[in-house]
Design an enzyme around this catalytic site. Structure first.
Site, PDB file in Angstrom:
ATOM      1  N   ALA A  69       0.837  -1.209   0.000  1.00  0.00           N
ATOM      2  CA  ALA A  69       0.000   0.000   0.000  1.00  0.00           C
ATOM      3  C   ALA A  69       0.870   1.257   0.000  1.00  0.00           C
ATOM      4  CB  ALA A  69      -0.939   0.002   1.201  1.00  0.00           C
ATOM      5  N   ALA A  72       2.225   1.623  -3.472  1.00  0.00           N
ATOM      6  CA  ALA A  72       1.153   2.066  -4.366  1.00  0.00           C
ATOM      7  C   ALA A  72       0.933   3.564  -4.243  1.00  0.00           C
ATOM      8  CB  ALA A  72      -0.138   1.308  -4.066  1.00  0.00           C
ATOM      9  N   GLU A  73       0.816   4.064  -3.025  1.00  0.00           N
ATOM     10  CA  GLU A  73       0.569   5.493  -2.853  1.00  0.00           C
ATOM     11  C   GLU A  73       1.763   6.318  -3.331  1.00  0.00           C
ATOM     12  OE1 GLU A  73      -0.955   8.945   0.182  1.00  0.00           O
ATOM     13  OE2 GLU A  73      -0.861   6.892   0.930  1.00  0.00           O
ATOM     14  N   ASP A  74       2.956   5.856  -3.068  1.00  0.00           N
ATOM     15  CA  ASP A  74       4.135   6.608  -3.480  1.00  0.00           C
ATOM     16  C   ASP A  74       4.260   6.670  -5.002  1.00  0.00           C
ATOM     17  OD1 ASP A  74       6.152   8.024  -1.902  1.00  0.00           O
ATOM     18  OD2 ASP A  74       7.572   6.851  -3.087  1.00  0.00           O
ATOM     19  N   SER A  77       1.394   8.873  -6.390  1.00  0.00           N
ATOM     20  CA  SER A  77       1.656  10.288  -6.103  1.00  0.00           C
ATOM     21  C   SER A  77       2.766  10.834  -6.985  1.00  0.00           C
ATOM     22  CB  SER A  77       2.028  10.470  -4.628  1.00  0.00           C
ATOM     23  OG  SER A  77       0.917  10.165  -3.808  1.00  0.00           O
TER      24      SER A  77
END
Length: 169
Positions: A69, A72-74, A77
């Site tokens: 997760a 994924a966010e990194d 972004s």
């Protein structure tokens, strides 16, 4: 577009990256401890890979869902940052489904691509595959994620908080 044999998309994105031979690797970034290597970064795709180590595993030796997760966010972004013209961005939602497991020693590839490249809010899909070490062409889907990112951030934290309140979906 090519500078010293490297594509413009692989140019230094900021102080959080340093050159590591052929690949970019994260140094002062949350992904650094996991040995994540950035392979491609552009407004259309962000991808890289890492080897699963005990640092990123649950006690039973499988990849921790929180690590995937975080990746994924990194990656989402980072893609939004590039797609929005390098404006300040912040993640506002991550949803991830884990379909298979990865364990210590496995090579995992992650790829983020835009689903909705909006001007205020963008949605990106991030997929994770386990790379078969016996045949580099084979890979199996481990997880699929959607990442929603606010991309109209202004200069300071107070204004950024107002942007979150005023964001239109």
């Amino acid at each position: 577009m090519v500078k010293d044999g490297k594509s413009k998309s692989m140019e230094k994105l900021g102080s959080e990256f340093r050159q590591d031979q052929e690949h970019q690797t994260f140094s002062s970034n949350p992904l650094g401890p996991f040995g994540f290597k950035l392979e491609h970064a552009s407004a259309d795709k962000v991808s890289g890979r890492f080897q699963v180590t005990p640092k990123c595993c649950q006690p039973i030796g499988t990849l921790h869902g929180g690590v995937s997760a975080l990746i994924a966010e990194d990656l989402g972004s980072m893609g939004v940052y590039l797609a929005s013209g390098r404006r300040k961005v912040t993640g506002i939602e991550v949803c991830i489904s884990h379909l298979k497991r990865a364990q210590v020693g496995d090579i995992v590839q992650a790829e983020a691509t835009p689903l909705n490249p909006g001007t205020t809010i963008q949605a990106w899909e991030v997929r994770f595959w386990k790379i078969d070490s016996t045949s580099s062409g084979n890979k199996s889907l481990l997880a699929s994620s959607s990442v929603t990112v606010l991309c109209n951030m202004s200069g300071n934290a107070k204004d950024g908080q107002n942007n979150v309140k005023q964001a239109k979906l």
